[in-house]
Design a protein around this motif. Structure first.
Motif, PDB file in Angstrom:
ATOM      1  N   ALA A  98       0.920   4.246 -11.089  1.00 43.93           N
ATOM      2  CA  ALA A  98       1.965   3.268 -11.443  1.00 43.93           C
ATOM      3  C   ALA A  98       2.402   2.438 -10.237  1.00 43.93           C
ATOM      4  O   ALA A  98       2.871   1.311 -10.394  1.00 43.93           O
ATOM      5  N   TYR A  99       2.261   2.995  -9.027  1.00 46.84           N
ATOM      6  CA  TYR A  99       2.735   2.287  -7.821  1.00 46.84           C
ATOM      7  C   TYR A  99       1.633   2.208  -6.766  1.00 46.84           C
ATOM      8  O   TYR A  99       1.803   2.700  -5.648  1.00 46.84           O
ATOM      9  N   PRO A 100       0.501   1.575  -7.113  1.00 45.44           N
ATOM     10  CA  PRO A 100      -0.610   1.561  -6.154  1.00 45.44           C
ATOM     11  C   PRO A 100      -0.220   0.939  -4.811  1.00 45.44           C
ATOM     12  O   PRO A 100      -0.654   1.402  -3.759  1.00 45.44           O
ATOM     13  N   LYS A 101       0.659  -0.080  -4.856  1.00 51.39           N
ATOM     14  CA  LYS A 101       1.007  -0.755  -3.605  1.00 51.39           C
ATOM     15  C   LYS A 101       1.635   0.225  -2.623  1.00 51.39           C
ATOM     16  O   LYS A 101       1.347   0.189  -1.421  1.00 51.39           O
ATOM     17  N   LYS A 102       2.466   1.096  -3.148  1.00 48.64           N
ATOM     18  CA  LYS A 102       3.127   2.077  -2.292  1.00 48.64           C
ATOM     19  C   LYS A 102       2.094   2.975  -1.607  1.00 48.64           C
ATOM     20  O   LYS A 102       2.130   3.189  -0.399  1.00 48.64           O
ATOM     21  N   GLY A 103       1.152   3.487  -2.391  1.00 48.04           N
ATOM     22  CA  GLY A 103       0.111   4.352  -1.823  1.00 48.04           C
ATOM     23  C   GLY A 103      -0.720   3.612  -0.776  1.00 48.04           C
ATOM     24  O   GLY A 103      -1.006   4.147   0.297  1.00 48.04           O
ATOM     25  N   PHE A 104      -1.095   2.367  -1.083  1.00 50.00           N
ATOM     26  CA  PHE A 104      -1.910   1.601  -0.128  1.00 50.00           C
ATOM     27  C   PHE A 104      -1.114   1.300   1.142  1.00 50.00           C
ATOM     28  O   PHE A 104      -1.678   1.241   2.232  1.00 50.00           O
ATOM     29  N   GLU A 105       0.184   1.087   1.006  1.00 46.21           N
ATOM     30  CA  GLU A 105       0.984   0.823   2.201  1.00 46.21           C
ATOM     31  C   GLU A 105       1.013   2.039   3.120  1.00 46.21           C
ATOM     32  O   GLU A 105       0.950   1.896   4.344  1.00 46.21           O
ATOM     33  N   TYR A 106       1.083   3.227   2.517  1.00 50.93           N
ATOM     34  CA  TYR A 106       0.997   4.437   3.351  1.00 50.93           C
ATOM     35  C   TYR A 106      -0.370   4.524   4.033  1.00 50.93           C
ATOM     36  O   TYR A 106      -0.467   4.879   5.202  1.00 50.93           O
ATOM     37  N   LEU A 107      -1.413   4.220   3.282  1.00 51.79           N
ATOM     38  CA  LEU A 107      -2.753   4.282   3.879  1.00 51.79           C
ATOM     39  C   LEU A 107      -2.858   3.290   5.028  1.00 51.79           C
ATOM     40  O   LEU A 107      -3.408   3.593   6.088  1.00 51.79           O
ATOM     41  N   HIS A 108      -2.295   2.096   4.820  1.00 50.50           N
ATOM     42  CA  HIS A 108      -2.389   1.088   5.872  1.00 50.50           C
ATOM     43  C   HIS A 108      -1.553   1.483   7.087  1.00 50.50           C
ATOM     44  O   HIS A 108      -2.020   1.424   8.231  1.00 50.50           O
ATOM     45  N   ALA A 109      -0.319   1.895   6.828  1.00 51.98           N
ATOM     46  CA  ALA A 109       0.582   2.228   7.937  1.00 51.98           C
ATOM     47  C   ALA A 109       0.033   3.387   8.774  1.00 51.98           C
ATOM     48  O   ALA A 109       0.248   3.443   9.985  1.00 51.98           O
ATOM     49  N   SER A 110      -0.707   4.287   8.149  1.00 56.30           N
ATOM     50  CA  SER A 110      -1.250   5.427   8.895  1.00 56.30           C
ATOM     51  C   SER A 110      -2.566   5.068   9.595  1.00 56.30           C
ATOM     52  O   SER A 110      -3.075   5.841  10.388  1.00 56.30           O
ATOM     53  N   GLY A 111      -3.113   3.907   9.261  1.00 63.04           N
ATOM     54  CA  GLY A 111      -4.412   3.520   9.835  1.00 63.04           C
ATOM     55  C   GLY A 111      -5.588   3.986   9.003  1.00 63.04           C
ATOM     56  O   GLY A 111      -6.741   3.679   9.301  1.00 63.04           O
ATOM     57  N   ALA A 112      -5.318   4.736   7.919  1.00 63.09           N
ATOM     58  CA  ALA A 112      -6.418   5.271   7.107  1.00 63.09           C
ATOM     59  C   ALA A 112      -7.131   4.159   6.327  1.00 63.09           C
ATOM     60  O   ALA A 112      -8.329   4.244   6.066  1.00 63.09           O
ATOM     61  N   LEU A 113      -6.395   3.102   5.976  1.00 58.26           N
ATOM     62  CA  LEU A 113      -7.019   2.019   5.192  1.00 58.26           C
ATOM     63  C   LEU A 113      -8.152   1.369   5.997  1.00 58.26           C
ATOM     64  O   LEU A 113      -9.203   1.048   5.444  1.00 58.26           O
ATOM     65  N   ALA A 114      -7.922   1.205   7.308  1.00 60.56           N
ATOM     66  CA  ALA A 114      -8.946   0.585   8.157  1.00 60.56           C
ATOM     67  C   ALA A 114     -10.195   1.462   8.236  1.00 60.56           C
ATOM     68  O   ALA A 114     -11.281   0.971   8.524  1.00 60.56           O
ATOM     69  N   VAL A 115     -10.050   2.751   7.985  1.00 55.99           N
ATOM     70  CA  VAL A 115     -11.210   3.650   8.015  1.00 55.99           C
ATOM     71  C   VAL A 115     -11.981   3.561   6.701  1.00 55.99           C
ATOM     72  O   VAL A 115     -13.205   3.458   6.705  1.00 55.99           O
ATOM     73  N   ILE A 116     -11.262   3.539   5.579  1.00 58.89           N
ATOM     74  CA  ILE A 116     -11.986   3.590   4.299  1.00 58.89           C
ATOM     75  C   ILE A 116     -12.295   2.210   3.733  1.00 58.89           C
ATOM     76  O   ILE A 116     -13.325   2.023   3.104  1.00 58.89           O
ATOM     77  N   LEU A 117     -11.390   1.242   3.937  1.00 57.62           N
ATOM     78  CA  LEU A 117     -11.618  -0.110   3.414  1.00 57.62           C
ATOM     79  C   LEU A 117     -11.318  -1.137   4.519  1.00 57.62           C
ATOM     80  O   LEU A 117     -10.368  -1.927   4.412  1.00 57.62           O
ATOM     81  N   PRO A 118     -12.142  -1.144   5.586  1.00 55.59           N
ATOM     82  CA  PRO A 118     -11.838  -2.043   6.715  1.00 55.59           C
ATOM     83  C   PRO A 118     -11.756  -3.512   6.286  1.00 55.59           C
ATOM     84  O   PRO A 118     -10.937  -4.270   6.814  1.00 55.59           O
ATOM     85  N   GLU A 119     -12.568  -3.889   5.295  1.00 56.54           N
ATOM     86  CA  GLU A 119     -12.592  -5.296   4.858  1.00 56.54           C
ATOM     87  C   GLU A 119     -11.233  -5.710   4.323  1.00 56.54           C
ATOM     88  O   GLU A 119     -10.831  -6.869   4.459  1.00 56.54           O
ATOM     89  N   LEU A 120     -10.538  -4.764   3.685  1.00 54.24           N
ATOM     90  CA  LEU A 120      -9.215  -5.057   3.128  1.00 54.24           C
ATOM     91  C   LEU A 120      -8.171  -5.043   4.245  1.00 54.24           C
ATOM     92  O   LEU A 120      -7.334  -5.947   4.344  1.00 54.24           O
ATOM     93  N   ALA A 121      -8.249  -4.042   5.102  1.00 52.57           N
ATOM     94  CA  ALA A 121      -7.263  -3.895   6.180  1.00 52.57           C
ATOM     95  C   ALA A 121      -7.283  -5.114   7.109  1.00 52.57           C
ATOM     96  O   ALA A 121      -6.255  -5.504   7.673  1.00 52.57           O
TER      97      ALA A 121
END
Ligand code: ATP
Ligand code: MG
Length: 453
Positions: free
Chosen positions: A209-232
């Motif tokens: 229901a709140y994907p943005k919230k989850g993605f923001e945590y992934l980004h803030a922790s640096g994990a987004l750049a590891v799994i989806l660098p193109e998005l980060a």
């Protein structure tokens, strides 16, 4: 604490275990969601019976994940997943336990679970809930907290980093500070996790229901750049013009809006990736920027990402197709011929999804969508679909055999001619008669300098 509701069937199922000297508990998400007042049809069971002992108790048992101690029992027509209590052996590579040890203790089993709110168990006979990790308090406070030492938990299995984000997206919960810090410290371990598991969690997060919230945590922790660098990489890529957010924020907001309007997973993924080509295509353009062909670059990047994650071909094709076509425009002056070409280009089966993507995109930009214009476009599209106008080669009044009979030789030329006839008919449906198409087909042969040898 309240009692987990045990249906008659579950009680009969659990009695088979009890009568043979074993115990059975409902565990994990189902108990958590019950305490939150949410429905969760997916019941996970845990038992002290070893997998081979469970197999011996029932007529139909599928060894779905027997290496990890999981079997699926078919009982009174229902599928029940049952996992033997286990303590996981050492995790040598942050991927999967190097060995699984079955144990007789529920307490030990609950300790190896990821978060306090996922470590409830309820007796499948009485419904009495066990909460050894103060999960109820964290549920009340809306907190995701790793059990024990978060650094050890994420070091054992880095997928838990994504699970923290996806559960925050599901429940709109806050990730506790030490747990969040450990996500950042151990994010690189996500490279060790199998792409299938990553893809699974990504889909769970996108579906939440709140994907943005989850993605923001992934980004803030640096994990987004590891799994989806193109998005980060869209972070800080400003757009000016009517966009108030950078490319990353806009992508996350669009995914959130797609969730808010109840879109499918494909639309939500397309929302996440629709502007992913902007980072590479941005050029200064007066006091703004231009992003020419970002939808084409975006389509290619979307394919790269989803292939890397071993998504199904259907998912890769549909999501990248939506990204490719998200820039469509409609004005009331658009001719019927242009509307027909739009339908053919996008495909009837993708139009509804593409419109949802547009609504999410507009809502992300300005907080509202111009549905009047889309409704009008929709009406015109439906008008054309319900008329008998040809929209594909199979709708033409003549076919390949007719062309052969005209003397056009077998092979490529037949296909080219049919395509030409379709183009003609898209412009002017009145041409879709046998006589006209024969005439046009012959004229086309001359136009191309084909001879009738
Ligand atoms: P959902 O409602 O989305 O199914 P869930 O919490 O049931 O959420 P599952 O993936 O079905 O999630 O997992 C069931 C339970 O197994 C979890 O609640 C948790 O206790 C445990 N679990 C699952 N994956 C892990 C993991 N990677 N590490 C530790 N425990 C896990
Ligand atoms: Mg579950």
């Amino acid at each position: 604490m309240r009692t987990f509701p045990i249906t008659g069937r579950i009680k009969r199922f659990a009695s088979v275990f009890r009568d043979n000297g074993y115990s059975l508990f409902v565990v994990g998400g189902a108990v958590r969601d019950f305490l939150l007042g949410l429905g969760n049809s997916d019941l996970d069971f845990t038992t002290d019976a070893r997998p081979e002992e469970v197999i011996a108790l029932f007529r139909t048992v599928i060894p779905t994940g027997i290496a990890h101690g999981t079997v699926t029992v078919i009982f009174e027509g229902e599928h029940y997943e049952v996992t033997t209590f286990r303590s996981e052996g050492e995790y040598k590579d942050g991927r999967r336990p190097s060995s699984v040890t079955f144990i007789p203790s529920l307490e030990e089993d609950l300790k190896r679970r990821d978060f306090t709110i996922n470590a409830f168990a309820a007796s499948a006979i009485t419904g009495k809930i066990v909460d050894n990790h103060n999960g109820e308090q964290d549920l009340k406070d809306g907190i995701i907290r790793a059990i024990g030492n978060p650094y050890e938990r994420f070091d054992e299995d880095a997928l838990r980093i994504m699970r923290a984000a996806r559960i925050s997206g599901k429940l709109n919960f806050t990730i506790e500070e030490r747990t969040f810090n450990a996500m950042g410290t151990l994010k690189e371990n996500l490279r060790l996790v199998s792409v299938e598991r990553l893809h699974d969690e990504l889909v769970h997060l996108v579906k939440s229901a709140y994907p943005k919230k989850g993605f923001e945590y992934l980004h803030a922790s640096g994990a987004l750049a590891v799994i989806l660098p193109e998005l980060a990489q869209g972070d800080g890529v400003l757009q000016k013009g009517f966009h108030h957010e950078d490319v990353l924020q806009h992508s996350l907001t669009t995914c959130q809006k797609a969730a808010d309007i109840g879109s499918s997973v494909h639309v939500r993924l397309a929302a996440l990736f629709h502007d992913i080509g902007k980072t590479a295509t941005r050029k200064p353009d007066g006091d703004r920027f231009s992003f020419h062909n970002h939808e084409i670059v975006g389509e290619a990047l979307t394919k790269t990402i989803l292939r890397r994650l071993k998504a199904s071909n259907e998912e890769i094709d549909t999501v990248s197709h939506l990204v490719r076509h998200h820039m469509f425009t409609y004005t009331p002056e658009m001719t019927d011929s242009a509307v027909r070409r739009f339908i053919v280009r996008v495909g009837i089966e993708h139009i509804e999804d593409l419109f949802k993507l547009r609504i999410a995109d507009q809502m992300a930009i300005s907080g509202r969508a111009d549905t009047d214009l889309l409704d009008e476009f929709s009406k015109r599209i439906n008008g054309i679909i319900s008329s008998d106008d040809a929209l594909s080669i199979k709708d033409l009044a003549i076919g390949g055999n007719d062309l052969l009979a005209l003397g056009i030789p077998k092979g490529k030329r037949i296909g080219q001619t049919l395509q030409y006839l379709l183009e003609t008919v898209l412009d002017d449906p009145a041409q879709n008669t046998k006589e006209q198409l024969f005439r046009i087909a012959l004229a086309y042969q001359e136009l191309c300098g084909f001879t009738s040898d």
